[in-house]
Design a protein around this motif. Structure first.
Motif: not given
Length: 250
Positions: A13-14, A94, A97, A100, A102-103, A125, A129-132
């Motif tokens: 997920d990272d 979107r 996300q 799965g 997240s970046r 973000r 919730g993504l790190r962008t």
């Protein structure tokens, strides 16, 4: 991206999704309208290949049509409206996300995307919730970068020495050096605070500076200069991907 959906579902997920942002816009008489897309895509792909195996990342298909309305006066420039592009970038966030991931790292080859891209990073973000992250292969001259040739007086912002050198290295078959001429807006040297890369920016369209569309001096461009830029940009971008993978704020 050449993975199957099952392979994507199995990514950590990272994982950092790397999305090149280009443009389809005029670059003067000597460069193709695909210039920004070629540069962003080629450097992003090479950087992803250079990332260590312990840094999970994937290269997304690049986005070619972006915000290029400053070149509206010239045939071949194809642009999205600001709200269409914003919605597109947010929808991509979107979708990632939901997959799965997240970046998300945007690798931007067109300076006209920068302000909107920063807003999109925060929106993605906040909403998903993504790190962008938003970066360039090199800092653009009109955003404080120092890559302009001396003959450009700090104003090689579009189709000048830097981009022409990059294309001579990456796609020399698309460059028409016999048509290259210098187009440096000398009038801007009269202003201390307002100008490209100065403390006060200004709204402009490329036809403000003459009939050819480019801003800078491509006449001294060389493939060797372009190669040197790429050789510096690729490992630096690979390091950015690594930092995006482990980034945290607390």
């Amino acid at each position: 991206m050449d993975l199957t959906w099952q392979q994507i579902a199995g990514l950590p997920d990272d994982t950092v999704a790397v999305l090149p942002l280009g443009a389809v816009e005029q670059h003067g008489p000597h460069l193709p309208v695909s210039t920004d897309f070629v540069i962003a895509s080629e450097i992003a792909a090479a950087a992803v290949d250079a990332v260590p195996d312990d840094v999970p990342c994937v290269l997304l298909p690049g986005l070619s049509y972006t915000k290029s309305d400053e070149h509206h006066a010239f045939p071949g420039s194809i642009w999205l409206s600001w709200d269409t592009l914003m919605a597109t970038l947010v929808d991509i966030g979107r979708s990632l996300q939901k997959s799965g991931i997240s970046r998300l790292l945007f690798v931007n080859g067109h300076g006209g995307n920068s302000a909107l891209g920063q807003v999109a990073c925060r929106e993605i973000r906040r909403r998903f919730g993504l790190r962008t992250f938003f970066t360039h292969p090199g800092v653009p001259v009109d955003q404080g970068g120092s890559g302009s040739a001396a003959s450009e007086l700090g104003m090689g912002v579009h189709g000048g020495h830097g981009e022409t050198s990059l294309m001579l290295h990456l796609r020399p078959d698309l460059v028409h050096m016999e048509l290259a001429v210098a187009r440096v807006p000398q009038a801007l040297t009269e202003f201390r605070h307002i100008g490209f890369g100065k403390r006060t920016s200004f709204g402009w369209t490329s036809d403000d500076f003459g009939p050819d569309g480019h801003i800078g001096d491509p006449t001294g461009a060389t493939a060797e200069h372009g190669k040197a830029f790429v050789e510096g940009a690729v490992p630096a971008l690979a390091e950015v991907i690594g930092e995006a993978h482990r980034f945290r704020t607390q």
